[in-house]
Design a protein around this motif. Structure first.
Motif, short mmCIF file in Angstrom:
data_model
loop_
_atom_site.label_atom_id
_atom_site.label_comp_id
_atom_site.label_asym_id
_atom_site.label_seq_id
_atom_site.Cartn_x
_atom_site.Cartn_y
_atom_site.Cartn_z
N GLU A 18 0.81 -1.06 -0.03
CA GLU A 18 0.13 -0.08 -0.25
C GLU A 18 0.81 1.31 0.30
OE1 GLU A 18 -0.68 -2.72 1.53
OE2 GLU A 18 -2.67 -3.47 1.19
N LEU A 76 -2.45 7.90 3.43
CA LEU A 76 -2.36 7.17 4.73
C LEU A 76 -2.61 5.47 4.36
CD1 LEU A 76 -4.85 8.97 6.99
CD2 LEU A 76 -2.41 9.20 6.78
N VAL A 103 -7.10 14.26 2.04
CA VAL A 103 -6.43 13.01 2.72
C VAL A 103 -7.12 11.88 1.79
CG1 VAL A 103 -6.13 11.78 4.97
CG2 VAL A 103 -6.35 14.43 4.83
N THR A 105 -6.70 7.49 1.87
CA THR A 105 -6.43 6.21 2.54
C THR A 105 -6.41 5.07 1.61
OG1 THR A 105 -8.74 5.55 3.33
CG2 THR A 105 -7.44 7.12 4.76
N GLY A 109 -5.93 1.98 6.34
CA GLY A 109 -5.61 3.15 6.58
C GLY A 109 -6.80 4.06 7.06
N ALA A 110 -7.93 3.72 6.49
CA ALA A 110 -9.32 4.34 6.82
C ALA A 110 -9.35 4.27 8.42
CB ALA A 110 -10.39 3.55 5.99
N THR A 112 -7.01 5.05 10.59
CA THR A 112 -6.58 6.15 10.93
C THR A 112 -7.23 7.14 10.68
OG1 THR A 112 -4.32 4.78 10.45
CG2 THR A 112 -4.15 7.24 11.02
N LEU A 113 -7.74 7.46 9.50
CA LEU A 113 -8.48 8.73 9.32
C LEU A 113 -9.67 8.92 10.18
CD1 LEU A 113 -8.89 11.11 7.49
CD2 LEU A 113 -9.96 9.93 5.68
N THR A 126 -13.26 0.34 3.34
CA THR A 126 -11.92 -0.04 3.40
C THR A 126 -11.83 -1.65 3.12
OG1 THR A 126 -10.17 -0.46 5.45
CG2 THR A 126 -12.58 -0.97 5.73
N THR A 157 -11.36 7.40 0.62
CA THR A 157 -11.13 6.21 1.15
C THR A 157 -11.16 5.27 -0.13
OG1 THR A 157 -13.38 6.01 1.69
CG2 THR A 157 -11.68 6.63 3.36
#
Length: 317
Positions: A18, A76, A103, A105, A109-110, A112-113, A126, A157
């Motif tokens: 990723e 992310l 941003v 992701t 990483g979603a 984290t957001l 995700t 995302t």
């Protein structure tokens, strides 16, 4: 928005693929193909301090998280899903977004957001394996499986793994035009835009049934999907009233007989599309749909793409 300074925020253990997606799209010089030059930086808790990869080894960031506040795009990538995320990282994401950064992701990483609160009240996605966990942990987020990415303008995302490529190319296409996105895709040898959502990648297992009285009925249906079936005929085979059968069926499988039958017919159609060269019309007949049009309709609803597109993507013949 301008799309010149791109920053990948690293959090260990980092998923190497990723991260590499973002580096491949934004980190290589493709100006000879007409692609604008990007400044691509990697940021971690401290510059020069290795960030461990989930495959072993490490990436050494050149910047600290707080150095990305003036980035046009903050990426992310996927990392291990944590119970709690570093407060400094979350604050950097919030401030960069407030200053105008987009941003994006990729995969997990979603999480984290979502932990920043920026996704509250918005649609997001995700990897399909983590959708339920994302929805439980962040109930204010509208989690969806039907897409490869969700574009909320300044928040994007991406779904599982390679869907990060789709999300990145979508952003490039949105901001810099189809020509630039196509040039990057051509160099990466990937389609510039894929059809369907990640639901087509999710296997739908046969529900496990613990009631001895229903298991033979389900097996009979699976062996004879091409034949017509109804609640009446299935209740008769189970030697139950229709009301009792429907109640027992729902308790054992978590769905209705009609819904279960549709799911199993579509699942069998997926297998035939992957493993045979039979026409869509023949596949429809083999799994019990009265027409190809009916198969297409239910296939689109359940899988998120058409039988023809699914075959092009997954056929082994």
């Amino acid at each position: 928005m301008p799309l010149r300074r791109v920053a990948a925020l690293l959090l260990e253990p980092m998923s190497v693929f990723e991260y590499a997606v973002a580096a491949e799209v934004f980190g290589l010089d493709r100006t000879d193909d007409g692609v604008p030059a990007f400044e691509f930086i990697t940021a971690g808790p401290a510059p020069g301090e290795p960030v461990a990869l989930n495959t072993g080894g490490a990436i050494v960031p050149t910047h600290r998280w707080s150095d990305v506040l003036d980035a046009d795009l903050v990426v992310l990538p996927a990392s291990e899903i944590l119970e709690e995320y570093p407060g400094e990282l979350l604050e950097v994401i919030r401030e960069a977004h407030a200053r105008g950064a987009t941003v994006l992701t990729i995969c997990s990483g979603a999480f984290t957001l979502a932990a920043t609160g920026l996704l509250d009240g918005k649609r997001a996605t995700t990897h399909w394996r983590y959708l339920d966990l994302l929805a439980r942990r962040y109930p204010e987020v509208d989690v969806t499986i039907d897409v490869l990415y969700v574009d909320n303008g300044s928040l994007i995302t991406g779904a599982g793994t390679s869907a990060g490529i789709d999300a990145c190319l979508h952003l490039v296409r949105r901001e810099l035009g189809a020509g630039v996105a196509n040039a990057i895709a051509r160099r990466m040898v990937v389609p510039p835009q894929r059809d369907g959502g990640q639901r087509q990648y999710v296997r739908t297992p046969v529900p496990e049934c613990t009631a001895d009285s229903l298991q033979p009925v389900l097996l009979h249906v699976l062996d004879n999907l091409h034949e017509p079936h109804s609640v009446t005929s299935l209740a008769q085979r189970a030697v139950m009233s229709e009301r009792t059968f429907a109640r027992r069926f729902s308790a054992e499988t978590g769905t209705t007989p009609h819904r279960w039958l549709l799911q199993q017919r579509v699942l069998r159609a997926r297998e035939l599309l992957e493993r045979s060269d039979a026409s869509v019309e023949q596949v429809a007949a083999d799994v019990g749909f009265s027409s190809a049009a009916l198969l297409r309709s239910h296939f689109q609803t359940i899988v998120g793409t058409s039988p023809q597109r699914y075959r092009r993507a997954f056929s082994t013949t």
